[in-house]
Design an enzyme around this catalytic site. Structure first.
Site, PDB file in Angstrom:
ATOM      1  N   TRP A   1       0.801  -1.227   0.000  1.00 26.42           N
ATOM      2  CA  TRP A   1       0.000   0.000   0.000  1.00 26.42           C
ATOM      3  C   TRP A   1       0.830   1.270   0.000  1.00 26.42           C
ATOM      4  O   TRP A   1       0.271   2.368  -0.054  1.00 26.42           O
ATOM      5  CB  TRP A   1      -0.914   0.014   1.231  1.00 26.42           C
TER       6      TRP A   1
ATOM      7  N   LYS B   1      -3.377  -8.113  -7.505  1.00 27.86           N
ATOM      8  CA  LYS B   1      -4.089  -7.933  -6.233  1.00 27.86           C
ATOM      9  C   LYS B   1      -3.476  -6.764  -5.481  1.00 27.86           C
ATOM     10  O   LYS B   1      -2.387  -6.859  -4.923  1.00 27.86           O
ATOM     11  CB  LYS B   1      -4.025  -9.177  -5.350  1.00 27.86           C
TER      12      LYS B   1
ATOM     13  N   SER C   1       5.843  -7.408   2.889  1.00 26.51           N
ATOM     14  CA  SER C   1       6.683  -7.704   4.048  1.00 26.51           C
ATOM     15  C   SER C   1       7.437  -9.030   3.872  1.00 26.51           C
ATOM     16  O   SER C   1       7.001  -9.915   3.121  1.00 26.51           O
ATOM     17  CB  SER C   1       5.806  -7.782   5.297  1.00 26.51           C
TER      18      SER C   1
ATOM     19  N   TYR D   1       3.492 -21.262  -0.238  1.00 24.12           N
ATOM     20  CA  TYR D   1       2.377 -21.525  -1.159  1.00 24.12           C
ATOM     21  C   TYR D   1       2.896 -22.203  -2.427  1.00 24.12           C
ATOM     22  O   TYR D   1       2.281 -23.129  -2.957  1.00 24.12           O
ATOM     23  CB  TYR D   1       1.678 -20.232  -1.580  1.00 24.12           C
TER      24      TYR D   1
ATOM     25  N   GLU E   1      10.094  -8.902  -3.405  1.00 22.53           N
ATOM     26  CA  GLU E   1      10.651  -7.591  -3.031  1.00 22.53           C
ATOM     27  C   GLU E   1      10.121  -7.300  -1.643  1.00 22.53           C
ATOM     28  O   GLU E   1       8.962  -6.917  -1.488  1.00 22.53           O
ATOM     29  CB  GLU E   1      10.166  -6.504  -3.992  1.00 22.53           C
ATOM     30  N   CYS E   2      10.947  -7.526  -0.631  1.00 29.34           N
ATOM     31  CA  CYS E   2      10.424  -7.483   0.750  1.00 29.34           C
ATOM     32  C   CYS E   2      10.967  -6.284   1.530  1.00 29.34           C
ATOM     33  O   CYS E   2      11.363  -5.299   0.954  1.00 29.34           O
ATOM     34  CB  CYS E   2      10.718  -8.801   1.435  1.00 29.34           C
TER      35      CYS E   2
ATOM     36  N   CYS F   1      10.157   0.953   1.628  1.00 33.01           N
ATOM     37  CA  CYS F   1      10.901  -0.286   1.869  1.00 33.01           C
ATOM     38  C   CYS F   1      12.388  -0.027   2.072  1.00 33.01           C
ATOM     39  O   CYS F   1      13.029  -0.642   2.908  1.00 33.01           O
ATOM     40  CB  CYS F   1      10.693  -1.247   0.715  1.00 33.01           C
TER      41      CYS F   1
ATOM     42  N   GLU G   1      11.700  -3.595  11.120  1.00 32.53           N
ATOM     43  CA  GLU G   1      11.234  -2.596  10.163  1.00 32.53           C
ATOM     44  C   GLU G   1      10.025  -1.883  10.767  1.00 32.53           C
ATOM     45  O   GLU G   1       8.978  -2.489  10.945  1.00 32.53           O
ATOM     46  CB  GLU G   1      10.844  -3.279   8.846  1.00 32.53           C
TER      47      GLU G   1
HETATM   48  P1  NAD Z   1       2.140  -7.061   3.456  1.00 31.56           P
HETATM   49  O1  NAD Z   1       3.159  -8.110   3.302  1.00 31.56           O
HETATM   50  O2  NAD Z   1       1.281  -7.076   4.655  1.00 31.56           O
HETATM   51  O3  NAD Z   1       1.131  -7.074   2.225  1.00 31.56           O
HETATM   52  C1  NAD Z   1       1.593  -7.061   0.881  1.00 31.56           C
HETATM   53  C2  NAD Z   1       0.559  -7.728   0.013  1.00 31.56           C
HETATM   54  O4  NAD Z   1       0.458  -9.094   0.417  1.00 31.56           O
HETATM   55  C3  NAD Z   1      -0.848  -7.133   0.124  1.00 31.56           C
HETATM   56  O5  NAD Z   1      -1.464  -7.147  -1.137  1.00 31.56           O
HETATM   57  C4  NAD Z   1      -1.528  -8.078   1.080  1.00 31.56           C
HETATM   58  O6  NAD Z   1      -2.928  -8.144   0.900  1.00 31.56           O
HETATM   59  C5  NAD Z   1      -0.891  -9.417   0.719  1.00 31.56           C
HETATM   60  N1  NAD Z   1      -0.933 -10.364   1.823  1.00 31.56           N
HETATM   61  C6  NAD Z   1      -0.943 -10.089   3.152  1.00 31.56           C
HETATM   62  N2  NAD Z   1      -1.031 -11.236   3.867  1.00 31.56           N
HETATM   63  C7  NAD Z   1      -1.077 -12.252   2.971  1.00 31.56           C
HETATM   64  C8  NAD Z   1      -1.175 -13.659   3.088  1.00 31.56           C
HETATM   65  N3  NAD Z   1      -1.271 -14.254   4.277  1.00 31.56           N
HETATM   66  N4  NAD Z   1      -1.178 -14.402   1.952  1.00 31.56           N
HETATM   67  C9  NAD Z   1      -1.104 -13.798   0.744  1.00 31.56           C
HETATM   68  N5  NAD Z   1      -1.038 -12.480   0.571  1.00 31.56           N
HETATM   69  C10 NAD Z   1      -1.011 -11.697   1.671  1.00 31.56           C
HETATM   70  O7  NAD Z   1       2.925  -5.687   3.291  1.00 31.56           O
HETATM   71  P2  NAD Z   1       2.323  -4.219   3.394  1.00 31.56           P
HETATM   72  O8  NAD Z   1       2.054  -3.951   4.834  1.00 31.56           O
HETATM   73  O9  NAD Z   1       1.222  -4.031   2.407  1.00 31.56           O
HETATM   74  O10 NAD Z   1       3.551  -3.349   2.867  1.00 31.56           O
HETATM   75  C11 NAD Z   1       4.630  -3.032   3.660  1.00 31.56           C
HETATM   76  C12 NAD Z   1       5.790  -3.964   3.377  1.00 31.56           C
HETATM   77  O11 NAD Z   1       6.107  -3.933   1.994  1.00 31.56           O
HETATM   78  C13 NAD Z   1       7.037  -3.532   4.089  1.00 31.56           C
HETATM   79  O12 NAD Z   1       7.655  -4.651   4.674  1.00 31.56           O
HETATM   80  C14 NAD Z   1       7.897  -2.971   2.978  1.00 31.56           C
HETATM   81  O13 NAD Z   1       9.263  -3.000   3.226  1.00 31.56           O
HETATM   82  C15 NAD Z   1       7.515  -3.804   1.829  1.00 31.56           C
HETATM   83  N6  NAD Z   1       7.839  -3.146   0.559  1.00 31.56           N
HETATM   84  C16 NAD Z   1       8.915  -3.605  -0.167  1.00 31.56           C
HETATM   85  C17 NAD Z   1       9.264  -2.974  -1.360  1.00 31.56           C
HETATM   86  C18 NAD Z   1      10.447  -3.458  -2.170  1.00 31.56           C
HETATM   87  O14 NAD Z   1      10.550  -3.103  -3.332  1.00 31.56           O
HETATM   88  N7  NAD Z   1      11.336  -4.257  -1.602  1.00 31.56           N
HETATM   89  C19 NAD Z   1       8.518  -1.903  -1.827  1.00 31.56           C
HETATM   90  C20 NAD Z   1       7.436  -1.467  -1.072  1.00 31.56           C
HETATM   91  C21 NAD Z   1       7.100  -2.108   0.119  1.00 31.56           C
END
Ligand code: NAD
Length: 497
Positions: A167, A191, A245, A255, A267-268, A302, A401
């Site tokens: 987001w 998604k 994340s 999965y 990309e985490c 990130c 983080e």
């Molecule tokens: P998140 O991991 O909670 O969610 C990311 C996506 O995964 C969302 O679409 C979410 O709905 C989905 N998701 C959540 N739980 C899931 C599950 N159990 N099974 C399948 N899909 C699931 O992350 P967030 O809170 O949306 O974003 C923040 C994170 O994103 C931070 O850790 C940040 O560092 C990372 N991020 C990384 C980059 C990069 O390029 N490395 C860029 C932007 C954000």
């Protein structure tokens, strides 16, 4: 182009009726269950729109539609130059709807309208354009195999790609997946994060208008544990492009193993070290970069430079400058173009960031700027830019983080100590070092374990340079020609005679 005034944005926001349905097979549809969920404006706490709550049944429909489109060849076997024309038109349409998309992004995420307008939307269009232009310049190989055969090594799209995005930069992160995946000829099920679905839903229609055939791009809003999980486990999804994340990235690996060994690009998260040494060429520039690197997008980045690692002799001078910038940065109404810092994306993220600030204090670090919630009467979720001094690398605020505007400053005596602390993390997304010494530049940029290293700058990037992490920040690269590796396979064809 000059940006409209706050009153214009507010009036448009008041009259906005955004599309909240899913986009499957070229049409907007409700979730099969009929369920919806609210998307909230984090600057006010108010509901913006009801969104289709897609789950496994909708995932199945979207994947079927994507598969059909892929196998029909309507996009996957189009000449690259023809795909390019559609991608370029898609990019133009994103730019043509720049104000509308910027407003949706600002409302959904609470980010300053100026940043959405000048940053997110333009960078998404640039990304789609870049991959459109790249796709008819991507060559295969021939192998020196034997005189009686021709061995061609060709690149092919992998098939149905699930793009699962976060987001913090919703449209921009989506475009990093859509650009290479679509240009390569794949069909995509996108998604968006549950906190920020509006721009992803909107651009599906723009892609169709640009000429993308029905089924090639589907958009499924919904929750991670249902829609995201169903995509990760689906037997007919060939690959996942994930940004989010580290914890959820690990789930996508599971999965994959539990289903069809679909390929996964991750990309985490990150906990990027921002090192400033005593031979820093410009301490004011470094201070500005340190502040921008952690307070930009309210720290929800990130690669945020969340750990400042500073050499003792310049610590006071640097921290005074960074704290002064932080105190000057007042979170405000994202719809005012003068606002430079917006809200935190959701109540739970807001509570999480505040709990880290409490943890920093409890662990003995001292707050030298910020440290509190802001704009409490707005109904939204705002936090002051916060600087902690006296942080040790074993404290929670240095290890985890936070994903908020919280800088943890760690003091070191030598460059060697700086490197050791910088690398003492599970993450490896990005790192930076400020020094005038060319030998140190050579040594430290090699020694830092991170996918991106900035020297005497921070957060620079273009489409032509790859972005992605080492260690638990993931693997695979977004941006640049390297991103095609995630969405294409190599096939060796032996032609005898
Ligand atoms: P998140 O991991 O909670 O969610 C990311 C996506 O995964 C969302 O679409 C979410 O709905 C989905 N998701 C959540 N739980 C899931 C599950 N159990 N099974 C399948 N899909 C699931 O992350 P967030 O809170 O949306 O974003 C923040 C994170 O994103 C931070 O850790 C940040 O560092 C990372 N991020 C990384 C980059 C990069 O390029 N490395 C860029 C932007 C954000």
């Amino acid at each position: 182009m000059s940006i409209p005034q706050a009153s214009v944005w507010r009036e448009r926001a008041a009259n906005l009726r955004p599309e909240g349905r899913a986009f499957i097979n070229g049409q907007y549809v409700q979730a099969r269950s009929g369920k919806t969920f609210p998307t909230i404006n984090p600057a006010t706490g108010q509901t913006i729109a009801q969104i289709a709550e897609c789950d496994a049944e909708d995932v199945d429909l979207a994947v079927k539609s994507a598969r059909q489109a892929f196998e029909s060849g309507v996009w996957s076997r189009r000449a690259p130059a023809e795909r390019k024309a559609v991608m370029l038109r898609f990019a133009e349409l994103i730019l043509a709807h720049r104000e509308e998309l910027a407003l949706l992004e600002s409302l959904d995420v609470g980010k300053p309208i100026t940043n959405a307008y000048n940053g997110d939307i333009v960078s998404a269009a640039t990304c789609i354009q870049w991959y459109g232009e790249a796709i008819d310049k991507l060559y295969g190989e021939t192998a020196p195999a034997a005189p009686d055969v021709t061995t061609m090594i060709v690149r092919e799209p992998i098939g149905v790609v699930a793009a699962v995005v976060p987001w913090n930069y919703p449209l921009s992160m989506a475009s990093w997946k859509l650009g290479p995946a679509l240009a390569a000829g794949n069909s995509v099920v996108l998604k968006p994060a549950e906190q920020s679905p509006l721009t992803a839903i909107r651009i599906a229609a723009l892609a169709c208008e640009a000429g993308l055939p029905a089924g090639v791009l589907n958009v499924l809003p919904g929750f991670g544990e249902t829609a995201g999980r169903a995509l990760g486990l689906h037997m007919d999804v060939d690959g996942v492009g994930f940004t989010g994340s580290t914890a959820v990235g690990k789930l996508f690996m599971q999965y994959s193993g539990q289903s069809n060994i679909k390929r996964v690009g991750l990309e985490c998260g990150g906990k990027s070290p921002h090192i400033v040494l005593d031979d820093c060429p410009d301490l004011d520039a470094a201070a500005r970069a340190v502040a921008a690197g952690i307070f930009g997008n309210s720290g929800q980045v990130c690669n945020a430079g969340s750990r400042l690692i500073v050499q003792a002799s310049i610590r006071d001078a640097l921290l005074d400058k960074v704290a002064a910038i932080a105190k000057d940065l007042v979170p405000g109404d994202p719809l005012d173009p003068a606002t430079r810092m917006g809200a935190i994306v959701s109540q739970s993220q807001y509570e999480s960031v505040l709990s880290y600030i409490d943890a920093g204090r409890a662990d003995g670090a001292s707050v030298i700027a910020g440290g509190r919630a802001a704009n409490r009467d707005s109904g939204g979720y705002f936090i002051e830019p916060t600087v902690f001094d006296g942080v040790r690398n074993d404290m929670r605020i240095a290890r985890e983080e936070i994903f908020g505007p919280v800088l943890s400053a760690i003091t070191v005596n030598t460059p060697e100590e700086a490197i050791a602390i910088a690398n003492d993390t599970i993450y490896g997304l990005a790192a930076a070092v400020w020094t005038s010494n060319v030998t140190r530049v050579q040594q430290m940029s090699r020694a830092l374990k991170a996918g991106v290293v900035w020297v005497n700058c921070f957060d620079r990037g273009t489409m032509s340079s790859p972005f992605g992490g080492f260690k638990q920040s993931g693997f695979g690269r977004d941006k640049s020609m390297h991103a095609f590796d995630k969405y294409m396979d190599w096939k060796a064809i032996w032609i005898a005679g």
